[in-house]
Motif scaffolding. Structure first.
Motif, PDB file in Angstrom:
ATOM      1  N   LYS A 252       2.763   4.728   5.770  1.00 22.79           N
ATOM      2  CA  LYS A 252       1.800   5.390   4.886  1.00 22.79           C
ATOM      3  C   LYS A 252       1.284   6.685   5.497  1.00 22.79           C
ATOM      4  N   TYR A 255       3.912   9.357   5.057  1.00 19.96           N
ATOM      5  CA  TYR A 255       3.949   9.861   3.684  1.00 19.96           C
ATOM      6  C   TYR A 255       2.733  10.728   3.370  1.00 19.96           C
ATOM      7  N   HIS A 258       3.140  14.147   4.948  1.00 21.04           N
ATOM      8  CA  HIS A 258       4.197  14.910   4.278  1.00 21.04           C
ATOM      9  C   HIS A 258       3.738  15.388   2.901  1.00 21.04           C
ATOM     10  N   TRP A 259       3.049  14.555   2.153  1.00 23.42           N
ATOM     11  CA  TRP A 259       2.588  14.940   0.819  1.00 23.42           C
ATOM     12  C   TRP A 259       1.556  16.063   0.888  1.00 23.42           C
ATOM     13  N   ASN A 307       1.834   8.307  -4.827  1.00 17.32           N
ATOM     14  CA  ASN A 307       2.767   9.343  -5.278  1.00 17.32           C
ATOM     15  C   ASN A 307       2.512   9.652  -6.761  1.00 17.32           C
ATOM     16  N   GLU A 398      11.648  -0.151   2.507  1.00 21.31           N
ATOM     17  CA  GLU A 398      12.104   0.771   3.543  1.00 21.31           C
ATOM     18  C   GLU A 398      13.206   0.208   4.429  1.00 21.31           C
TER      19      GLU A 398
END
Length: 435
Positions: A252, A255, A258-259, A307, A398
């Protein structure tokens, strides 16, 4: 476990960071009105092509080809047919590329190139833009280009008509990541003046930079915890719960970081929330709403906030179009879109079942809770259970190998989704009996 393949996002982040100066330059040239509309489209297209070649190498052909074919279909087909055929072609192409990954991983037993992972990620984002554009044309929200190639216009006029579509599908701020930007917002941003002032942009980007720095520090700590502790192969009983929670926490954090970086790149180029001026268009929604994701006690709310732009895209593309079992159709398609690895199929189907249980459980329990202490206890227990179920689903999605998936399913962690499955069965049975 080979879940460390997730960290192909690290080289993606490097390429995204390298694109920042060009995003700021594009925004500055728009502010000063130094660009014509065609020059802006070309700047974004050339930047996207250069970024694709730098990040993917020769695999960039796998992205350029479907983008070119999608534009040709958009220009040839009418509004009624364009979505069906572009959807079928794009998903067929993406599936073939994912099958190539399956062949390399499972049959040849070889580790695929990092560039190939980046290419597949970019292809998935391209699918979002292609289908979003075709739906806009089908619904009359975007101008149809059907008949453009067959008309008697010159080659230059044909290229000018196709340029906005090419640029939208390959523009560099969204090529490797970022929230889905609609064609309407993209076109309005390119054709209109910039609404992003340098001072506001500086503070917004600074705040995002501090968030990324904090998340990266937490990642270092969490990576140390995961690397020094036991894995699913050698954990014992309740220890496996901590292993699952810490591993999912590392996913998490990766992510989230990165987001936020992707969102910052779009913001630097002027495609952020401040540039949203289209009347009737839904507001800009970043992918990461960390506070809600980490504090919610409902799987349904987590699903909508995880997301967010992709969740909204799936809702529009599949859920709202489905007549029977739309929820299950949405999660089956999500597994297909992600690549149909065994863990993904299991994880997304589990997610759909957990979501159905979540709706019934919270609807039922809310009818009986009256006192504040009971509500607080209920909220605390359901928050912990929700976070553990999400961690279970995340690890299932994953992991690559069937052996790792079996270890997860055979551990104490399976208790948490099993509890929701039992409650779902009892509530559905009681509902049918009452009816």
């Amino acid at each position: 476990m080979d879940w460390l393949q997730l960290f192909f996002l690290q080289p993606v982040s490097l390429y995204q960071g390298a694109a920042f100066p060009f995003a700021l330059l594009f925004n500055y040239l728009c502010i000063t009105d130094s660009f014509s509309t065609h020059a802006r489209y070309l700047f974004l297209l050339v930047g996207g092509s250069a970024l694709a070649v730098a990040a993917m190498g020769s695999f960039a052909v796998l992205v350029f080809t479907p983008a070119l074919c999608a534009v040709v279909l958009i220009c040839l087909l009418g509004p009624r047919d364009v979505h069906r055929w572009t959807f079928l072609f794009q998903m067929s192409w993406q599936t073939l590329c994912h099958l190539g990954l399956h062949y390399t991983e499972y049959y040849l037993q070889e580790a695929p190139s990092t560039r190939f992972y980046i290419t597949l990620s970019s292809l998935m984002l391209l699918t979002q833009r292609v289908t979003s554009l075709s739906l806009d044309i089908c619904e009359g929200k975007a101008e149809a280009a059907s008949g453009g190639i067959r008309s008697k216009s010159s080659l230059y006029e044909h290229l000018c008509k196709a340029l906005p579509y090419f640029s939208y599908l390959l523009f560099f701020p969204a090529l490797l990541g970022g929230p889905l930007c609609s064609f309407q917002r993209f076109q309005a941003r390119v054709q209109g003046p910039s609404s992003l002032y340098p001072r506001h942009s500086f503070w917004a980007l600074t705040w995002r930079g501090l968030q990324i720095l904090g998340l990266e520090c937490l990642k270092v700590v969490m990576r140390w915890v995961v690397s020094t502790g036991a894995g699913l192969t050698d954990c014992r009983q309740l220890q496996c719960i901590f292993v699952m929670w810490s591993s999912a926490g590392l996913f998490k954090l990766t992510y989230y970081s990165h987001w936020i970086l992707d969102d910052s790149l779009l913001h630097a180029a002027g495609f952020g929330p401040e540039s949203d001026q289209s009347p009737g268009e839904k507001g800009y929604i970043p992918d990461a709403d960390i506070w809600t994701l980490e504090t919610t006690h409902k799987i349904s709310l987590f699903t909508r906030k995880w997301n967010q732009s992709t969740a909204r895209w799936l809702r529009r593309l599949i859920f709202q179009q489905g007549r029977t079992w739309p929820l299950m159709q949405t999660f089956v398609f999500s597994a297909w879109w992600h690549g149909l690895h065994p863990g993904q199929v299991f994880g997304f189907l589990c997610w759909a079942v957990m979501l159905e249980a979540d709706y019934l459980i919270h609807t039922r329990v809310n009818l009986f809770i009256r006192s504040w202490p009971m509500w607080l206890l209920y909220r605390t227990l359901t928050w912990a259970h929700t976070q553990l179920i999400i961690a279970y689903i995340m690890l299932a999605v994953e992991v690559r190998s069937l052996s790792a998936l079996w270890l997860l399913c055979n551990s104490y962690n399976s208790v948490f989704p099993t509890v929701y499955c039992i409650l779902l069965f009892l509530l559905v049975k009681r509902k049918h009996k009452f009816n």
